[in-house]
Scaffold this motif. Structure first.
Motif, PDB file in Angstrom:
ATOM      1  N   GLN A 113      -2.222   3.666  -3.561  1.00  0.00           N
ATOM      2  CA  GLN A 113      -2.314   2.554  -4.496  1.00  0.00           C
ATOM      3  C   GLN A 113      -2.109   1.260  -3.728  1.00  0.00           C
ATOM      4  OE1 GLN A 113       0.493   2.911  -7.706  1.00  0.00           O
ATOM      5  NE2 GLN A 113      -1.079   3.676  -9.080  1.00  0.00           N
ATOM      6  N   LEU A 114      -2.990   0.315  -3.972  1.00  0.00           N
ATOM      7  CA  LEU A 114      -2.889  -1.008  -3.365  1.00  0.00           C
ATOM      8  C   LEU A 114      -2.475  -1.991  -4.445  1.00  0.00           C
ATOM      9  CD1 LEU A 114      -3.386  -2.947  -0.945  1.00  0.00           C
ATOM     10  CD2 LEU A 114      -5.731  -3.186  -1.823  1.00  0.00           C
TER      11      LEU A 114
ATOM     12  N   ASN B  60       6.356   1.233   5.235  1.00  0.00           N
ATOM     13  CA  ASN B  60       5.455   2.182   4.581  1.00  0.00           C
ATOM     14  C   ASN B  60       4.052   1.608   4.422  1.00  0.00           C
ATOM     15  OD1 ASN B  60       7.292   4.264   4.371  1.00  0.00           O
ATOM     16  ND2 ASN B  60       8.031   3.578   2.380  1.00  0.00           N
ATOM     17  N   THR B  61       3.948   0.342   4.090  1.00  0.00           N
ATOM     18  CA  THR B  61       2.631  -0.292   3.975  1.00  0.00           C
ATOM     19  C   THR B  61       1.924  -0.279   5.324  1.00  0.00           C
ATOM     20  OG1 THR B  61       3.271  -1.671   2.102  1.00  0.00           O
ATOM     21  CG2 THR B  61       1.438  -2.453   3.447  1.00  0.00           C
TER      22      THR B  61
ATOM     23  N   VAL C  20      -4.846  -1.203  -7.701  1.00  0.00           N
ATOM     24  CA  VAL C  20      -6.001  -0.299  -7.702  1.00  0.00           C
ATOM     25  C   VAL C  20      -5.612   0.948  -6.922  1.00  0.00           C
ATOM     26  CG1 VAL C  20      -7.719  -2.124  -7.916  1.00  0.00           C
ATOM     27  CG2 VAL C  20      -7.027  -1.371  -5.652  1.00  0.00           C
ATOM     28  N   ASP C  21      -6.275   2.049  -7.211  1.00  0.00           N
ATOM     29  CA  ASP C  21      -5.974   3.274  -6.472  1.00  0.00           C
ATOM     30  C   ASP C  21      -7.159   3.701  -5.623  1.00  0.00           C
ATOM     31  OD1 ASP C  21      -7.629   5.064  -8.037  1.00  0.00           O
ATOM     32  OD2 ASP C  21      -6.081   5.031  -9.562  1.00  0.00           O
TER      33      ASP C  21
ATOM     34  N   LEU D  60       0.864  -1.174   0.000  1.00  0.00           N
ATOM     35  CA  LEU D  60       0.000   0.000   0.000  1.00  0.00           C
ATOM     36  C   LEU D  60       0.902   1.225   0.000  1.00  0.00           C
ATOM     37  CD1 LEU D  60      -2.877   1.142   0.134  1.00  0.00           C
ATOM     38  CD2 LEU D  60      -2.713   1.035   2.624  1.00  0.00           C
ATOM     39  N   SER D  61       0.856   1.982  -1.094  1.00  0.00           N
ATOM     40  CA  SER D  61       1.725   3.141  -1.262  1.00  0.00           C
ATOM     41  C   SER D  61       0.906   4.417  -1.250  1.00  0.00           C
ATOM     42  CB  SER D  61       2.472   3.059  -2.595  1.00  0.00           C
ATOM     43  OG  SER D  61       3.200   1.863  -2.680  1.00  0.00           O
ATOM     44  N   TYR D  62       1.525   5.488  -0.761  1.00  0.00           N
ATOM     45  CA  TYR D  62       0.902   6.807  -0.761  1.00  0.00           C
ATOM     46  C   TYR D  62       1.718   7.727  -1.644  1.00  0.00           C
ATOM     47  CZ  TYR D  62      -0.830  11.322   0.751  1.00  0.00           C
ATOM     48  OH  TYR D  62      -1.359  12.582   0.763  1.00  0.00           O
ATOM     49  N   TYR D  63       1.053   8.442  -2.534  1.00  0.00           N
ATOM     50  CA  TYR D  63       1.701   9.389  -3.432  1.00  0.00           C
ATOM     51  C   TYR D  63       1.132  10.769  -3.152  1.00  0.00           C
ATOM     52  CZ  TYR D  63       3.167   5.156  -5.734  1.00  0.00           C
ATOM     53  OH  TYR D  63       3.716   3.927  -5.995  1.00  0.00           O
ATOM     54  N   SER D  64       1.978  11.655  -2.734  1.00  0.00           N
ATOM     55  CA  SER D  64       1.558  12.996  -2.366  1.00  0.00           C
ATOM     56  C   SER D  64       1.727  13.952  -3.539  1.00  0.00           C
ATOM     57  CB  SER D  64       2.393  13.487  -1.179  1.00  0.00           C
ATOM     58  OG  SER D  64       2.044  14.800  -0.855  1.00  0.00           O
ATOM     59  N   THR D  65       0.823  14.909  -3.630  1.00  0.00           N
ATOM     60  CA  THR D  65       0.945  15.947  -4.653  1.00  0.00           C
ATOM     61  C   THR D  65       1.469  17.244  -4.058  1.00  0.00           C
ATOM     62  OG1 THR D  65      -1.363  16.587  -4.320  1.00  0.00           O
ATOM     63  CG2 THR D  65      -0.901  14.986  -6.055  1.00  0.00           C
TER      64      THR D  65
END
Length: 166
Positions: free
Chosen positions: A107-108, A147-148, A119-120, A92-97
């Motif tokens: 995103q999983l 992180n996950t 999937v997001d 499970l990742s997190y992408y910051s803007t």
């Protein structure tokens, strides 16, 4: 128990619109302006990227995720089925803007030996899918990255007792 999840239409429409606008911004100068070949190549490659971005959004419009007690199925242009007992990878990742790590998306990524998909967080029911996947990962004794685990805790699925993980 059978649960069918799908992507948010407003998010998908927004992504398709962005892809179209980006494509037009790249293609119109190619058609109307006499320019150096290397600039034309850069604009053309950028246009292709915008088409791929918009196409992926369009494809997700027809994607369904079906969760049941035995596993998870992704149906659409690409199909996959992973049984919970065959799950061997969960990320499970997190992408910051933004620099302050706000306004991002998750995103999983789920994999078995033979299949996998990502999937997001624009998926309706994303948290439910994460929870089921986490339960399966725990039952399968999967090692989760720091992180996950942080991201699962952020969703309220996992409780982190170790203060160094935050």
């Amino acid at each position: 128990m059978l649960n069918e999840l799908h992507y948010s239409p407003s998010s998908l429409n927004s992504d398709m619109f962005k892809g179209l606008i980006g494509f037009l911004i790249c293609v119109v100068p190619i058609l109307l302006v006499n320019m150096m070949p290397w600039i034309m190549i850069i604009l053309f490659c950028s246009a292709v990227l915008f088409v791929v971005f918009g196409g992926r959004a369009w494809a997700r419009r027809y994607t369904k995720i079906i969760i049941d007690d035995r596993g998870v199925t992704m149906q659409g242009f690409m199909s996959a089925y992973i049984t919970w007992q065959d799950l061997n990878h969960l990320k499970l990742s997190y992408y910051s803007t933004r620099r302050n790590r706000k306004n991002g998306w998750m995103q999983l990524q789920l994999k078995s030996i033979s299949q996998g998909f990502t999937v997001d967080s624009n998926l309706y029911g994303f948290e439910e899918l994460c929870k089921k996947a986490y339960i399966a990962a725990t039952n399968n004794d999967l090692e989760l990255t720091i992180n996950t685990r942080r991201n699962l805790a952020e969703l309220g699925i996992l409780r982190i007792n170790n203060p160094t993980l935050k």
